[in-house]
Motif scaffolding. Structure first.
Motif, mmCIF file in Angstrom:
data_model
loop_
_atom_site.group_PDB
_atom_site.id
_atom_site.type_symbol
_atom_site.label_atom_id
_atom_site.label_comp_id
_atom_site.label_asym_id
_atom_site.label_seq_id
_atom_site.Cartn_x
_atom_site.Cartn_y
_atom_site.Cartn_z
ATOM 1 N N THR A 22 0.690 -1.289 0.030
ATOM 2 C CA THR A 22 0.045 -0.006 0.165
ATOM 3 C C THR A 22 1.082 1.203 -0.001
ATOM 4 O O THR A 22 0.690 2.171 -0.755
ATOM 5 C CB THR A 22 -0.836 0.138 1.312
ATOM 6 N N LEU A 23 2.025 1.263 0.671
ATOM 7 C CA LEU A 23 2.846 2.429 0.860
ATOM 8 C C LEU A 23 3.560 2.645 -0.391
ATOM 9 O O LEU A 23 3.605 3.588 -0.873
ATOM 10 C CB LEU A 23 3.914 2.017 1.870
ATOM 11 N N THR A 24 4.139 1.634 -0.948
ATOM 12 C CA THR A 24 4.698 1.708 -2.418
ATOM 13 C C THR A 24 3.809 2.267 -3.567
ATOM 14 O O THR A 24 4.071 2.986 -4.357
ATOM 15 C CB THR A 24 5.660 0.553 -2.602
ATOM 16 N N ASP A 25 2.468 1.633 -3.378
ATOM 17 C CA ASP A 25 1.697 1.772 -4.498
ATOM 18 C C ASP A 25 1.171 3.234 -4.269
ATOM 19 O O ASP A 25 0.959 4.030 -5.436
ATOM 20 C CB ASP A 25 0.360 0.878 -4.561
ATOM 21 N N ALA A 26 1.233 3.842 -3.184
ATOM 22 C CA ALA A 26 0.628 5.216 -2.875
ATOM 23 C C ALA A 26 1.826 6.179 -3.509
ATOM 24 O O ALA A 26 1.362 7.188 -3.976
ATOM 25 C CB ALA A 26 0.696 5.503 -1.276
ATOM 26 N N GLY A 27 3.082 5.774 -3.196
ATOM 27 C CA GLY A 27 4.176 6.600 -3.827
ATOM 28 C C GLY A 27 4.133 6.658 -5.170
ATOM 29 O O GLY A 27 4.195 7.821 -5.836
ATOM 30 N N GLY A 28 3.700 5.475 -6.024
ATOM 31 C CA GLY A 28 3.385 5.648 -7.400
ATOM 32 C C GLY A 28 2.264 6.431 -7.930
ATOM 33 O O GLY A 28 2.191 7.040 -8.837
ATOM 34 N N ALA A 29 1.493 6.387 -7.145
ATOM 35 C CA ALA A 29 -0.181 7.044 -7.262
ATOM 36 C C ALA A 29 -0.069 8.545 -7.091
ATOM 37 O O ALA A 29 -0.569 9.320 -8.076
ATOM 38 C CB ALA A 29 -1.152 6.529 -6.601
ATOM 39 N N ILE A 30 0.668 9.092 -6.271
ATOM 40 C CA ILE A 30 0.909 10.490 -5.688
ATOM 41 C C ILE A 30 1.761 11.061 -6.867
ATOM 42 O O ILE A 30 1.396 12.274 -7.033
ATOM 43 C CB ILE A 30 1.412 10.575 -4.233
ATOM 44 N N ALA A 31 2.803 10.435 -7.263
ATOM 45 C CA ALA A 31 3.941 11.250 -8.063
ATOM 46 C C ALA A 31 3.319 11.843 -9.349
ATOM 47 O O ALA A 31 3.548 13.169 -9.625
ATOM 48 C CB ALA A 31 4.739 10.208 -8.528
ATOM 49 N N PRO A 32 2.391 11.372 -10.133
ATOM 50 C CA PRO A 32 1.693 12.057 -11.152
ATOM 51 C C PRO A 32 0.959 13.358 -10.700
ATOM 52 O O PRO A 32 0.838 14.168 -11.643
ATOM 53 C CB PRO A 32 0.554 10.965 -11.899
ATOM 54 N N LEU A 33 0.366 13.034 -9.789
ATOM 55 C CA LEU A 33 -0.383 14.146 -9.031
ATOM 56 C C LEU A 33 0.642 15.575 -8.814
ATOM 57 O O LEU A 33 0.291 16.667 -9.138
ATOM 58 C CB LEU A 33 -1.453 13.867 -7.798
ATOM 59 N N LEU A 34 1.620 14.990 -8.295
ATOM 60 C CA LEU A 34 2.457 16.062 -7.678
ATOM 61 C C LEU A 34 3.132 16.864 -9.103
ATOM 62 O O LEU A 34 3.337 18.068 -9.056
ATOM 63 C CB LEU A 34 3.631 15.419 -6.796
ATOM 64 N N ILE A 35 3.453 15.947 -9.862
ATOM 65 C CA ILE A 35 3.984 16.721 -11.458
ATOM 66 C C ILE A 35 3.058 17.381 -11.869
ATOM 67 O O ILE A 35 3.388 18.364 -12.530
ATOM 68 C CB ILE A 35 4.314 15.315 -12.264
ATOM 69 N N SER A 36 1.883 16.919 -11.920
ATOM 70 C CA SER A 36 0.725 18.030 -12.607
ATOM 71 C C SER A 36 0.699 18.981 -11.841
ATOM 72 O O SER A 36 0.414 20.185 -12.475
ATOM 73 C CB SER A 36 -0.782 17.026 -12.619
#
Length: 428
Positions: free
Chosen positions: A376-390
């Motif tokens: 869950t932690l690692t998947d959350a990192g992957g999910a947050i990155a595109p939002l942060l970039i945007s």
């Protein structure tokens, strides 16, 4: 003994682990690019279509912790079989959905099933693979998944050419799921094969101290140890230190992987390259990434986990940071191709590291609940990155967004340096 060699034991895992993983990944890879297209056909605008596509990632995030409970309660094989069967039902709904809401719900359920399927494989390998080649086994697992996700879109393109309908790729996913379930439930059980050959993967084995952190003993099934299983949330609380520290470092690596998939295409568009050139550069970067997956496992097993994690983080962090200052240079397209290759090398060197570290720090007697939290932690990192970039690109620029990913990579490298030696003990 010859029967105890890595090659022979990994071959025994093929029908239960690697084969189903490849089938699931090929089918999923064929469908993922078509989700926004089908959503648009059902009436979604661009923003809503993107939201529907993100339902797959959201489903994986939501599914990891329940999957940890299911694996601990029912076992890996049953969880994989049920997840494949439920995903098959969701795939049928995906093909026949008359409304956007039902289509989005089916995508979400497939994400849930992907989480359960992935966690069951991870738990199985954690408790069955001898420590001496755990990293190679898990890197091969990650490489098998990458191969499937790489091949799937090409199969979808062929099916679209032949049938002219996106539903053909969805039905192909359904066929892959049927084969996956049959292979999981009816294929040979590698644990029984190991027992018959006198090779107990759970038995501790002597090894040299490589001078770098690796785990201590090989996990034992809870039934063998006689210890009482604990619940998911109690496991999370008991291991909060490793999750909050090494887990966050692992999440930063997942964020860089996700950022690479987002930044490279956007960067190519931003510097004025055509679609064919962007696809070629991204494809070469992906090929480099895939070519290195087994080398990553060799490095981790031979020299230690940190020797794969640290170069990967430094290369990707430095690659993003260097890319961020090339946007307005005269040879921007050359720098783009160069640093895309650097990111591919870094990502390839990290293949299997998240699976391996999760297996290393999981409770030996009952790893599944912990692995649910870890994933869950690692998947959350992957999910947050595109939002942060945007968000950063909208407020500042894409260059600042790439630079921010570089900073995250370098801080993540420091996290691995600090926490891998603490939570992954040296061999005695």
């Amino acid at each position: 003994m010859a029967d105890d060699s890595p090659r022979r034991i990994l071959v025994r895992f093929a029908p239960m682990i690697y084969g189903p993983t490849l089938l699931f990944a090929i089918g999923e890879g064929a469908v993922i690019p078509l989700i926004p297209i089908i959503a648009s056909r059902l009436g979604a605008d661009i923003a809503v279509a993107a939201l529907v596509a993100s339902a797959l990632v959201v489903g994986q995030l939501c599914g990891n912790i329940p999957a940890g409970w299911a694996v601990a309660r029912f076992g890996e094989r049953i969880t994989m079989g049920v997840a494949g069967a439920v995903a098959l039902v969701a795939t049928i709904c995906l093909a026949l959905a008359p409304t956007l809401l039902l289509f989005a719900a089916a995508v979400f359920v497939i994400g849930l099933c992907a989480a359960a399927f992935g966690l069951a494989r991870h738990s199985f390998m954690t408790t069955r693979v001898p420590l001496s080649f755990r990293a190679r086994a898990l890197s091969l697992l990650g490489g098998t998944f990458r191969l499937g996700m790489f091949v799937g879109p090409f199969i979808a393109a062929v099916l679209l050419t032949v049938f002219g309908d996106e539903s053909a790729a969805i039905w192909f996913f359904g066929v892959c799921l049927v084969a996956t379930v049959l292979l999981v439930l009816l294929g040979p059980d590698p644990e029984l094969a190991l027992t018959r050959n006198g090779s107990d993967a759970a038995a501790p084995e002597p090894r040299e101290d490589t001078g770098e952190p690796v785990t201590g003993s090989i996990p034992l099934p809870a039934s063998a140890s006689g210890q009482q299983r604990v619940g998911v949330f109690r496991t999370m609380w008991r291991h909060r230190d490793v999750l909050a520290r090494l887990g966050l470092a692992a999440a930063s690596l997942s964020a860089l992987r996700s950022a690479r998939q987002v930044v490279l295409p956007l960067w190519g568009v931003s510097i004025g390259l055509d679609a064919q050139t962007i696809a070629l550069v991204v494809g070469i970067s992906g090929a480099i990434d895939f070519a290195l997956f087994y080398a990553s496992g060799q490095v981790m097993d031979r020299f230690g986990r940190l020797w794969a994690a640290l170069p990967a983080m430094v290369l990707m962090g430095a690659g993003f940071f260097a890319l961020s200052i090339t946007h307005d240079l005269t040879n921007a397209s050359m720098w783009f191709a160069m640093f895309a290759a650097v990111l591919g090398v870094g990502n390839g060197l990290s293949s299997g590291i998240l699976l391996t570290l999760g297996a290393d720090v999981a409770p030996p007697t009952d790893p599944a609940p912990f692995l649910g939290s870890w994933r869950t932690l690692t998947d959350a990192g992957g999910a947050i990155a595109p939002l942060l970039i945007s968000g950063i690109a909208a407020v500042l620029s894409l260059s600042f967004a790439a630079g921010a990913m570089g900073v995250i990579g370098l801080f993540g490298a420091l996290g691995f340096i600090r926490w891998v030696p603490r939570f992954v003990p040296r061999a005695k």
